[in-house]
Write a protein that holds these residues in place. Structure first.
Motif, short mmCIF file in Angstrom:
data_model
loop_
_atom_site.label_atom_id
_atom_site.label_comp_id
_atom_site.label_asym_id
_atom_site.label_seq_id
_atom_site.Cartn_x
_atom_site.Cartn_y
_atom_site.Cartn_z
N ASP A 1 -1.82 11.49 -8.95
CA ASP A 1 -0.87 10.98 -10.04
C ASP A 1 0.02 9.81 -9.63
O ASP A 1 -0.05 8.67 -10.67
N LYS A 2 0.23 9.46 -8.42
CA LYS A 2 0.96 8.31 -8.05
C LYS A 2 -0.24 7.14 -7.58
O LYS A 2 0.23 5.98 -7.32
N TYR B 1 0.68 -1.29 -0.07
CA TYR B 1 -0.17 -0.05 -0.16
C TYR B 1 0.81 1.21 -0.07
O TYR B 1 1.85 1.03 0.50
N LEU B 2 0.47 2.43 -0.69
CA LEU B 2 1.18 3.77 -0.78
C LEU B 2 0.30 4.59 -0.10
O LEU B 2 -1.18 4.85 -0.56
N THR B 3 0.63 5.30 0.98
CA THR B 3 -0.15 6.21 1.51
C THR B 3 0.51 7.71 1.48
O THR B 3 1.77 7.69 1.93
N GLY C 1 7.73 -0.55 5.11
CA GLY C 1 8.89 -1.07 4.58
C GLY C 1 8.32 -2.62 4.22
O GLY C 1 9.22 -3.31 3.34
N GLU C 2 7.35 -3.20 4.89
CA GLU C 2 7.03 -4.49 4.52
C GLU C 2 5.84 -4.50 3.51
O GLU C 2 6.10 -5.09 2.40
N ASN C 3 4.69 -4.15 3.95
CA ASN C 3 3.60 -3.81 3.07
C ASN C 3 3.21 -2.52 2.66
O ASN C 3 2.01 -2.23 2.21
N THR C 4 3.65 -1.30 3.38
CA THR C 4 3.20 -0.09 3.28
C THR C 4 4.50 0.85 3.03
O THR C 4 5.58 0.73 3.62
N THR C 5 4.13 1.77 2.23
CA THR C 5 5.25 2.88 1.81
C THR C 5 4.55 4.34 2.27
O THR C 5 3.42 4.29 1.81
N PHE C 6 5.21 5.29 2.85
CA PHE C 6 4.69 6.32 3.36
C PHE C 6 5.40 7.63 2.49
O PHE C 6 6.48 7.57 2.52
N ILE C 7 4.56 8.40 1.79
CA ILE C 7 5.32 9.56 1.48
C ILE C 7 4.62 10.59 1.99
O ILE C 7 3.55 10.91 2.22
N VAL C 8 5.65 11.44 2.78
CA VAL C 8 5.16 12.29 3.68
C VAL C 8 5.84 13.67 3.19
O VAL C 8 6.90 13.84 2.82
N ASN C 9 4.80 14.74 3.06
CA ASN C 9 5.07 15.94 2.76
C ASN C 9 4.62 16.97 3.88
O ASN C 9 3.39 17.26 3.93
N VAL D 1 0.36 22.60 -1.13
CA VAL D 1 -0.65 21.51 -0.33
C VAL D 1 -1.35 21.09 -1.68
O VAL D 1 -1.47 19.65 -1.85
N LYS D 2 -1.61 21.86 -2.65
CA LYS D 2 -2.48 21.47 -3.90
C LYS D 2 -1.56 20.48 -4.67
O LYS D 2 -1.99 19.46 -5.34
N GLU D 3 -0.11 20.86 -4.78
CA GLU D 3 0.75 20.18 -5.67
C GLU D 3 1.02 18.79 -5.06
O GLU D 3 1.18 17.96 -5.66
N ALA D 4 1.11 18.83 -3.55
CA ALA D 4 1.48 17.64 -3.02
C ALA D 4 0.20 16.73 -3.26
O ALA D 4 0.31 15.48 -3.45
#
Length: 135
Positions: free
Chosen positions: A73-74, A14-16, A46-54, A64-67
């Motif tokens: 998009d991702k 999962y990507l969060t 790292g196992e089943n989840t990746t976090f993108i933090v902004n 905020v709108k760009e993020a």
């Protein structure tokens, strides 16, 4: 709450995307608490989840709108929005990606949710309590 907002484990990974308009220890703790709750439900970074933090230290809504657009998009599986401007932008930007939000004052009045009891199909509310110290 993770079972309500993320599909079954069948996907595998999962990507969060997490967004907050300014960097602040209390807001940072909202994300850490959210992350810990997900870990308790089996969603491990790292196992089943990746976090993108902004943490958008610029404090500007344009960032905020760009993020949020980057997360769309991702094709993230979930957006965690901290603060009212982030939650409002996320909710207005997508109806296809679940949004969990925290540190939002009066989400009903702001039009983010119709009610706290029934926020909506793709929304989840995390309550954020502020401790006041009287001097």
């Amino acid at each position: 709450f993770a079972g309500c907002i993320l599909p079954a484990f069948a996907k595998g990974h999962y990507l969060t995307g997490s967004i907050q308009i300014v960097k602040h220890p209390d807001l940072d703790n909202s994300f850490l608490g959210f992350k810990k709750a997900l870990e308790g439900s089996g969603f491990i970074e790292g196992e089943n989840t990746t976090f993108i933090v902004n943490n958008n230290p610029s404090g500007k809504i344009e960032g905020v709108k760009e993020a949020i657009q980057e997360y769309i998009d991702k094709n993230v599986d979930l957006i965690f929005a901290v603060t009212s401007p982030c939650a409002m932008t996320a909710v207005k930007s997508t109806s296809a990606i679940p949004v969990v939000f925290a540190a939002v004052r009066e989400p009903v009045k702001l039009g983010i949710v119709k009610s706290l009891e029934h926020p909506g199909q793709m929304l989840q509310v995390l309550y954020w309590f502020i401790r006041y110290t009287i001097l």
